[in-house]
Scaffold this active site. Sequence first.
Site, PDB file in Angstrom:
ATOM      1  N   ASP A   7       0.921  -1.209   0.036  1.00 54.42           N
ATOM      2  CA  ASP A   7      -0.037   0.028  -0.117  1.00 54.42           C
ATOM      3  C   ASP A   7       0.743   1.254  -0.017  1.00 54.42           C
ATOM      4  O   ASP A   7       2.169   1.175  -0.201  1.00 54.42           O
ATOM      5  CB  ASP A   7      -0.888  -0.118   1.136  1.00 54.42           C
ATOM      6  CG  ASP A   7      -0.300   0.225   2.495  1.00 54.42           C
ATOM      7  OD1 ASP A   7       0.801   0.107   2.468  1.00 54.42           O
ATOM      8  OD2 ASP A   7      -1.071   0.260   3.480  1.00 54.42           O
ATOM      9  N   CYS A  64       2.973  -3.603   3.854  1.00 47.56           N
ATOM     10  CA  CYS A  64       2.020  -2.407   4.588  1.00 47.56           C
ATOM     11  C   CYS A  64       2.602  -1.624   5.694  1.00 47.56           C
ATOM     12  O   CYS A  64       3.998  -1.893   5.872  1.00 47.56           O
ATOM     13  CB  CYS A  64       0.501  -2.771   4.597  1.00 47.56           C
ATOM     14  SG  CYS A  64       0.286  -3.968   5.807  1.00 47.56           S
ATOM     15  N   GLY A  65       1.947  -1.164   6.490  1.00 45.72           N
ATOM     16  CA  GLY A  65       2.542  -0.469   7.759  1.00 45.72           C
ATOM     17  C   GLY A  65       3.020  -1.514   8.700  1.00 45.72           C
ATOM     18  O   GLY A  65       4.266  -1.308   8.986  1.00 45.72           O
ATOM     19  N   THR A  66       2.322  -2.465   8.856  1.00 37.71           N
ATOM     20  CA  THR A  66       2.538  -3.405   9.783  1.00 37.71           C
ATOM     21  C   THR A  66       2.914  -4.835   9.234  1.00 37.71           C
ATOM     22  O   THR A  66       3.299  -5.756   9.727  1.00 37.71           O
ATOM     23  CB  THR A  66       1.310  -3.566  10.858  1.00 37.71           C
ATOM     24  OG1 THR A  66       0.211  -4.080  10.097  1.00 37.71           O
ATOM     25  CG2 THR A  66       1.039  -2.604  11.767  1.00 37.71           C
ATOM     26  N   GLY A  69      -2.234  -6.092   7.804  1.00 40.42           N
ATOM     27  CA  GLY A  69      -3.672  -5.876   7.102  1.00 40.42           C
ATOM     28  C   GLY A  69      -3.620  -6.583   5.509  1.00 40.42           C
ATOM     29  O   GLY A  69      -4.311  -7.022   5.245  1.00 40.42           O
ATOM     30  N   HIS A  97       8.598 -25.450   7.314  1.00 40.25           N
ATOM     31  CA  HIS A  97       7.526 -26.415   7.652  1.00 40.25           C
ATOM     32  C   HIS A  97       6.124 -26.088   7.264  1.00 40.25           C
ATOM     33  O   HIS A  97       5.425 -26.743   6.983  1.00 40.25           O
ATOM     34  CB  HIS A  97       7.379 -25.963   9.309  1.00 40.25           C
ATOM     35  CG  HIS A  97       8.500 -26.440  10.128  1.00 40.25           C
ATOM     36  ND1 HIS A  97       8.733 -26.744  11.628  1.00 40.25           N
ATOM     37  CD2 HIS A  97       9.594 -27.222   9.646  1.00 40.25           C
ATOM     38  CE1 HIS A  97       9.792 -27.293  11.996  1.00 40.25           C
ATOM     39  NE2 HIS A  97      10.474 -27.607  10.927  1.00 40.25           N
ATOM     40  N   HIS A 132       5.325 -32.580   7.404  1.00 40.56           N
ATOM     41  CA  HIS A 132       4.772 -31.058   7.063  1.00 40.56           C
ATOM     42  C   HIS A 132       3.685 -31.237   6.200  1.00 40.56           C
ATOM     43  O   HIS A 132       2.695 -30.303   6.257  1.00 40.56           O
ATOM     44  CB  HIS A 132       5.893 -30.212   6.856  1.00 40.56           C
ATOM     45  CG  HIS A 132       6.800 -30.142   8.083  1.00 40.56           C
ATOM     46  ND1 HIS A 132       6.554 -29.990   9.552  1.00 40.56           N
ATOM     47  CD2 HIS A 132       8.089 -30.640   8.141  1.00 40.56           C
ATOM     48  CE1 HIS A 132       7.530 -30.135  10.290  1.00 40.56           C
ATOM     49  NE2 HIS A 132       8.803 -30.076   9.405  1.00 40.56           N
TER      50      HIS A 132
HETATM   51  C1  RB5 Z   1      -2.280   2.254   6.751  1.00 40.82           C
HETATM   52  O1  RB5 Z   1      -2.445   3.374   7.553  1.00 40.82           O
HETATM   53  C2  RB5 Z   1      -2.010   1.349   7.626  1.00 40.82           C
HETATM   54  O2  RB5 Z   1      -3.294   0.737   8.237  1.00 40.82           O
HETATM   55  C3  RB5 Z   1      -1.487  -0.180   6.591  1.00 40.82           C
HETATM   56  O3  RB5 Z   1      -0.254   0.225   6.002  1.00 40.82           O
HETATM   57  C4  RB5 Z   1      -1.478  -1.367   7.505  1.00 40.82           C
HETATM   58  O4  RB5 Z   1      -0.382  -1.123   8.318  1.00 40.82           O
HETATM   59  C5  RB5 Z   1      -2.465  -2.280   7.667  1.00 40.82           C
HETATM   60  O5  RB5 Z   1      -2.379  -3.188   8.239  1.00 40.82           O
END
Ligand code: RB5
Length: 149
Positions: A7, A64-66, A69, A97, A132
């Site tokens: 993203d 993405c950020g984390t 998502g 695995h 596995h």
């Molecule tokens: C965008 O702000 C953020 O929510 C997205 O990059 C991600 O971290 C979602 O899981």
Amino acid sequence: MIALASDHVGIVLKEEIKILLDEMGLPYRDYGAYSQDRTDYPLYGARAAKAVASGECERGIICCGTGVGISLAANKVKGIRCVVCSDCYSAMLSRQHNDTNMLSMGARVVGTELARMIARIWLTTDFEGGRHQRRIDQISALEQGEAIE
Ligand code: RB5
């Protein structure tokens, strides 16, 4: 062929992964996003996941950020086993695995060097098969709505 997607937040990390893939001589296809304009991660996670599930690409790396998502979206596509990873041990074991076919990382979680290390390990580690494989088959059965016990 490696499918790449991100993203607007993950795009910086995706660009770093492109540099790594160039160094490793691995071809890739970028399924977007192509700018830092705010957008929705499911669109791109799904595009890359469909490319992997169809066989158009062998594996995929998404950001993405984390990393959370976009991995959730990718894992909704049948045949996708996407791991969210921020450590090398999980990257390796997810291949040995779990035969993961997609790797997701968070641009706000891992630094560039760690992300490169995780991706390199994930890309060069083989599935061990054996006991596995039975568990992977159970996951596939669940995906088809079948009972596994
Ligand atoms: C965008 O702000 C953020 O929510 C997205 O990059 C991600 O971290 C979602 O899981």
